[in-house]
Design a protein around this motif. Structure first.
Motif, PDB file in Angstrom:
ATOM      1  N   GLY A  74      32.860  -8.763  17.077  1.00 31.68           N
ATOM      2  CA  GLY A  74      32.547  -9.639  15.957  1.00 31.68           C
ATOM      3  C   GLY A  74      33.817 -10.127  15.287  1.00 31.68           C
ATOM      4  O   GLY A  74      34.935  -9.840  15.735  1.00 31.68           O
ATOM      5  N   ARG A  75      33.643 -10.849  14.191  1.00 35.61           N
ATOM      6  CA  ARG A  75      34.794 -11.405  13.475  1.00 35.61           C
ATOM      7  C   ARG A  75      35.688 -10.309  12.921  1.00 35.61           C
ATOM      8  O   ARG A  75      36.919 -10.443  12.932  1.00 35.61           O
ATOM      9  CB  ARG A  75      34.294 -12.304  12.337  1.00 35.61           C
ATOM     10  CG  ARG A  75      35.393 -12.920  11.495  1.00 35.61           C
ATOM     11  CD  ARG A  75      34.799 -13.763  10.381  1.00 35.61           C
ATOM     12  NE  ARG A  75      33.887 -12.992   9.553  1.00 35.61           N
ATOM     13  CZ  ARG A  75      34.287 -12.197   8.549  1.00 35.61           C
ATOM     14  NH1 ARG A  75      35.580 -12.057   8.280  1.00 35.61           N
ATOM     15  NH2 ARG A  75      33.410 -11.530   7.824  1.00 35.61           N
ATOM     16  N   ASP A  76      35.094  -9.203  12.469  1.00 33.81           N
ATOM     17  CA  ASP A  76      35.886  -8.146  11.858  1.00 33.81           C
ATOM     18  C   ASP A  76      35.532  -6.756  12.388  1.00 33.81           C
ATOM     19  O   ASP A  76      35.706  -5.760  11.708  1.00 33.81           O
ATOM     20  CB  ASP A  76      35.727  -8.169  10.333  1.00 33.81           C
ATOM     21  CG  ASP A  76      34.266  -8.096   9.909  1.00 33.81           C
ATOM     22  OD1 ASP A  76      33.394  -7.908  10.792  1.00 33.81           O
ATOM     23  OD2 ASP A  76      33.988  -8.232   8.694  1.00 33.81           O
ATOM     24  N   LEU A  97      29.730 -11.191  20.282  1.00 30.09           N
ATOM     25  CA  LEU A  97      29.814 -11.181  21.740  1.00 30.09           C
ATOM     26  C   LEU A  97      29.433  -9.798  22.253  1.00 30.09           C
ATOM     27  O   LEU A  97      29.759  -8.784  21.622  1.00 30.09           O
ATOM     28  CB  LEU A  97      31.238 -11.505  22.209  1.00 30.09           C
ATOM     29  CG  LEU A  97      31.686 -12.955  22.263  1.00 30.09           C
ATOM     30  CD1 LEU A  97      33.096 -13.024  22.834  1.00 30.09           C
ATOM     31  CD2 LEU A  97      30.756 -13.809  23.080  1.00 30.09           C
ATOM     32  N   PHE A  98      28.769  -9.778  23.400  1.00 34.75           N
ATOM     33  CA  PHE A  98      28.414  -8.519  24.043  1.00 34.75           C
ATOM     34  C   PHE A  98      28.878  -8.594  25.493  1.00 34.75           C
ATOM     35  O   PHE A  98      28.454  -9.472  26.240  1.00 34.75           O
ATOM     36  CB  PHE A  98      26.912  -8.279  23.986  1.00 34.75           C
ATOM     37  CG  PHE A  98      26.467  -7.028  24.711  1.00 34.75           C
ATOM     38  CD1 PHE A  98      26.902  -5.777  24.310  1.00 34.75           C
ATOM     39  CD2 PHE A  98      25.607  -7.115  25.798  1.00 34.75           C
ATOM     40  CE1 PHE A  98      26.495  -4.630  24.980  1.00 34.75           C
ATOM     41  CE2 PHE A  98      25.182  -5.976  26.465  1.00 34.75           C
ATOM     42  CZ  PHE A  98      25.627  -4.730  26.053  1.00 34.75           C
ATOM     43  N   MET A  99      29.772  -7.696  25.867  1.00 32.21           N
ATOM     44  CA  MET A  99      30.335  -7.698  27.224  1.00 32.21           C
ATOM     45  C   MET A  99      30.092  -6.356  27.889  1.00 32.21           C
ATOM     46  O   MET A  99      30.242  -5.306  27.264  1.00 32.21           O
ATOM     47  CB  MET A  99      31.834  -7.998  27.182  1.00 32.21           C
ATOM     48  CG  MET A  99      32.459  -8.233  28.539  1.00 32.21           C
ATOM     49  SD  MET A  99      34.166  -8.834  28.394  1.00 32.21           S
ATOM     50  CE  MET A  99      34.539  -9.151  30.133  1.00 32.21           C
ATOM     51  N   VAL A 100      29.703  -6.413  29.151  1.00 33.65           N
ATOM     52  CA  VAL A 100      29.469  -5.207  29.952  1.00 33.65           C
ATOM     53  C   VAL A 100      30.472  -5.193  31.095  1.00 33.65           C
ATOM     54  O   VAL A 100      30.642  -6.193  31.796  1.00 33.65           O
ATOM     55  CB  VAL A 100      28.035  -5.171  30.511  1.00 33.65           C
ATOM     56  CG1 VAL A 100      27.829  -3.937  31.386  1.00 33.65           C
ATOM     57  CG2 VAL A 100      27.015  -5.203  29.390  1.00 33.65           C
ATOM     58  N   LEU A 101      31.145  -4.068  31.270  1.00 28.77           N
ATOM     59  CA  LEU A 101      32.075  -3.874  32.379  1.00 28.77           C
ATOM     60  C   LEU A 101      31.734  -2.576  33.086  1.00 28.77           C
ATOM     61  O   LEU A 101      31.317  -1.604  32.444  1.00 28.77           O
ATOM     62  CB  LEU A 101      33.531  -3.819  31.901  1.00 28.77           C
ATOM     63  CG  LEU A 101      34.043  -4.972  31.046  1.00 28.77           C
ATOM     64  CD1 LEU A 101      33.975  -4.586  29.563  1.00 28.77           C
ATOM     65  CD2 LEU A 101      35.482  -5.330  31.407  1.00 28.77           C
ATOM     66  N   PRO A 107      35.057 -18.879  19.596  1.00 32.51           N
ATOM     67  CA  PRO A 107      36.174 -18.823  18.644  1.00 32.51           C
ATOM     68  C   PRO A 107      36.565 -17.402  18.256  1.00 32.51           C
ATOM     69  O   PRO A 107      37.588 -17.203  17.596  1.00 32.51           O
ATOM     70  CB  PRO A 107      35.630 -19.601  17.435  1.00 32.51           C
ATOM     71  CG  PRO A 107      34.142 -19.529  17.553  1.00 32.51           C
ATOM     72  CD  PRO A 107      33.857 -19.525  19.018  1.00 32.51           C
ATOM     73  N   LEU A 108      35.769 -16.413  18.652  1.00 33.11           N
ATOM     74  CA  LEU A 108      36.129 -15.021  18.375  1.00 33.11           C
ATOM     75  C   LEU A 108      37.374 -14.589  19.161  1.00 33.11           C
ATOM     76  O   LEU A 108      37.994 -13.584  18.820  1.00 33.11           O
ATOM     77  CB  LEU A 108      34.955 -14.093  18.720  1.00 33.11           C
ATOM     78  CG  LEU A 108      33.710 -14.203  17.836  1.00 33.11           C
ATOM     79  CD1 LEU A 108      32.585 -13.337  18.387  1.00 33.11           C
ATOM     80  CD2 LEU A 108      34.029 -13.809  16.401  1.00 33.11           C
ATOM     81  N   VAL A 109      37.698 -15.336  20.208  1.00 28.75           N
ATOM     82  CA  VAL A 109      38.915 -15.064  20.986  1.00 28.75           C
ATOM     83  C   VAL A 109      39.916 -16.173  20.670  1.00 28.75           C
ATOM     84  O   VAL A 109      39.774 -17.296  21.142  1.00 28.75           O
ATOM     85  CB  VAL A 109      38.625 -15.025  22.496  1.00 28.75           C
ATOM     86  CG1 VAL A 109      39.911 -14.750  23.281  1.00 28.75           C
ATOM     87  CG2 VAL A 109      37.577 -13.960  22.813  1.00 28.75           C
ATOM     88  N   PRO A 110      40.923 -15.885  19.848  1.00 27.72           N
ATOM     89  CA  PRO A 110      41.883 -16.929  19.469  1.00 27.72           C
ATOM     90  C   PRO A 110      42.722 -17.394  20.652  1.00 27.72           C
ATOM     91  O   PRO A 110      42.803 -16.722  21.688  1.00 27.72           O
ATOM     92  CB  PRO A 110      42.749 -16.247  18.404  1.00 27.72           C
ATOM     93  CG  PRO A 110      42.587 -14.790  18.641  1.00 27.72           C
ATOM     94  CD  PRO A 110      41.211 -14.596  19.203  1.00 27.72           C
ATOM     95  N   GLU A 111      43.346 -18.548  20.472  1.00 28.66           N
ATOM     96  CA  GLU A 111      44.114 -19.171  21.549  1.00 28.66           C
ATOM     97  C   GLU A 111      45.204 -18.250  22.089  1.00 28.66           C
ATOM     98  O   GLU A 111      45.436 -18.171  23.300  1.00 28.66           O
ATOM     99  CB  GLU A 111      44.742 -20.473  21.023  1.00 28.66           C
ATOM    100  CG  GLU A 111      45.606 -21.196  22.052  1.00 28.66           C
ATOM    101  CD  GLU A 111      44.809 -21.700  23.244  1.00 28.66           C
ATOM    102  OE1 GLU A 111      45.354 -21.678  24.358  1.00 28.66           O
ATOM    103  OE2 GLU A 111      43.630 -22.073  23.056  1.00 28.66           O
ATOM    104  N   GLU A 112      45.891 -17.516  21.193  1.00 31.75           N
ATOM    105  CA  GLU A 112      47.007 -16.686  21.639  1.00 31.75           C
ATOM    106  C   GLU A 112      46.565 -15.494  22.485  1.00 31.75           C
ATOM    107  O   GLU A 112      47.386 -14.864  23.163  1.00 31.75           O
ATOM    108  CB  GLU A 112      47.822 -16.172  20.437  1.00 31.75           C
ATOM    109  CG  GLU A 112      47.060 -15.275  19.464  1.00 31.75           C
ATOM    110  CD  GLU A 112      46.408 -16.066  18.335  1.00 31.75           C
ATOM    111  OE1 GLU A 112      46.107 -15.451  17.289  1.00 31.75           O
ATOM    112  OE2 GLU A 112      46.214 -17.287  18.502  1.00 31.75           O
TER     113      GLU A 112
END
Length: 360
Positions: free
Chosen positions: A142-144, A110-114, A250-255
């Motif tokens: 990323g995953r890790d 994922l690539f996010m710009v703020l 899925p890189l952002v888990p539910e919790e």
């Protein structure tokens, strides 16, 4: 601007055993602020290069790497991009900045710009002509791993990193926790700037509508411009936060998704504030211009009134200065005092009339 060459997943290297655990990093990158390995939410001791850090995490099959960069050049970020297989278009955006807030997905990254904002002190604002200073924050997730790229001299993440490290149970949820913390940190900055802008706008409103005050419309335009700067940072960020909260990846888990919902709520509050500031400042501009017009109209009435009063003695003096031999009252003994009394009475009558009508 040139597009960086595509990077593959190579050149990771191994951790150098001969180097003491606390030796300085030898990454060759002056832009690296911090590089750390987290396992079960706890930071592993020692200093790491990006290649050593990712090798450590993938050999353990647990934890993640967090690398912080500040205004990197293409050469600075090249090794990181190769190690984590970052997409060349996202890398180009991270180096050159000047992007709108957005969220993009490249394969498993994922690539996010703020956009970051900070309210400038009054003295600095007078020197620069700006009230709100802007910067940018880019996050590769990323995953890790998580790689943060910061542009601008404010919004340091050092304090935020320490707060996260003090809560290893929360940090153990993975790199998505870091992305949430950054988004929350940035939006908190919006709230802080919004609070100061609210005070400035309220003060400007009181000044505009206070009787007998002179308002410089340029100051209102300056505030309006800074509100627009905040709006450009706030408005586009709503969609990325909503997507993260709704399970976009899925890189952002539910919790962790519920935390993004909370950040989105705070952003909505700021967005409503900014819209209110914009509307109010537009009204204040109209009010200030109306006040200026009213003052100019009042000045014109005063000028016209005095011109009418002065015209009476001017007219009489002009008539009796024409030097004709046969003019009435020229040889009357009391002509001079009578004319003076007529001038004085006419001027007083006009003055009282204009005063009664509010022109003077």
């Amino acid at each position: 601007m040139a597009v960086l060459p595509a990077f593959g997943l190579r050149g990771r290297g191994t951790r150098t055993a001969a180097r003491p655990p606390h030796a300085p990093e030898s990454t060759g990158m002056n832009s690296v602020v911090d590089c750390a390995v987290y396992v079960d939410g706890r930071r592993l001791p020692g200093r790491w290069t990006h290649a050593e850090a990712v090798d450590e995490v993938r050999s353990r099959r647990a934890g993640f790497v967090w690398i912080g960069l500040h205004e990197p050049t293409e050469d600075d970020i090249k090794g990181v991009a190769e190690t984590f297989d970052l997409h060349e278009l996202a890398v180009e955006d991270a180096v050159h900045a000047h992007q709108r807030p957005k969220l993009e997905r490249y394969d498993d990254t994922l690539f996010m710009v703020l956009k970051t904002v900070r309210y400038l002190p009054e003295r600095t604002a007078e020197q620069t002509g700006e009230v709100v200073a802007g910067g940018e924050m880019m996050v590769f997730l990323g995953r890790d791993f998580v790689v943060t790229v910061r542009h601008g001299s404010h919004s340091s993440l050092a304090g935020m990193r320490r707060r996260l490290e003090a809560d290893p149970e929360h940090l153990a949820s993975g790199p998505a926790v870091v992305l949430h913390a950054i988004a929350d940190h940035v939006v908190d900055g919006y709230l802080a700037v919004g609070a100061v802008l609210e005070s400035a706008v309220d003060e400007m409103e009181a000044t505009v509508f206070a009787p007998g005050t002179t308002v410089d419309a340029e100051q209102i335009y300056l505030l309006k411009r800074e509100v627009m700067e905040l709006r450009r940072a706030v408005k586009p960020l709503g969609t990325p936060l909503r997507r993260l909260a709704d399970g976009y990846t899925p890189l952002v888990p539910e919790e962790v998704r519920s935390y993004f919902r909370d950040v989105e709520d705070h952003l909505t509050k700021v967005s409503e504030q900014v819209a209110g500031f914009d509307e109010l400042l537009t009204t204040l501009v109209d009010a200030a211009l109306a006040k200026i017009t009213l003052r100019q109209s009042s000045d014109m009435r005063k000028i016209t009134s005095w011109a009418a009063i002065i015209s009476v003695p001017t007219m009489i003096a002009g008539i009796y200065g024409m030097n004709f031999d046969y003019m009435p009252e020229l040889h009357f003994q009391y002509s001079y005092p009578v004319v003076l009394l007529v001038i004085l009475a006419s001027c007083l009558t006009l003055y009282r009339t204009f005063r009664r009508n509010g022109w003077l």
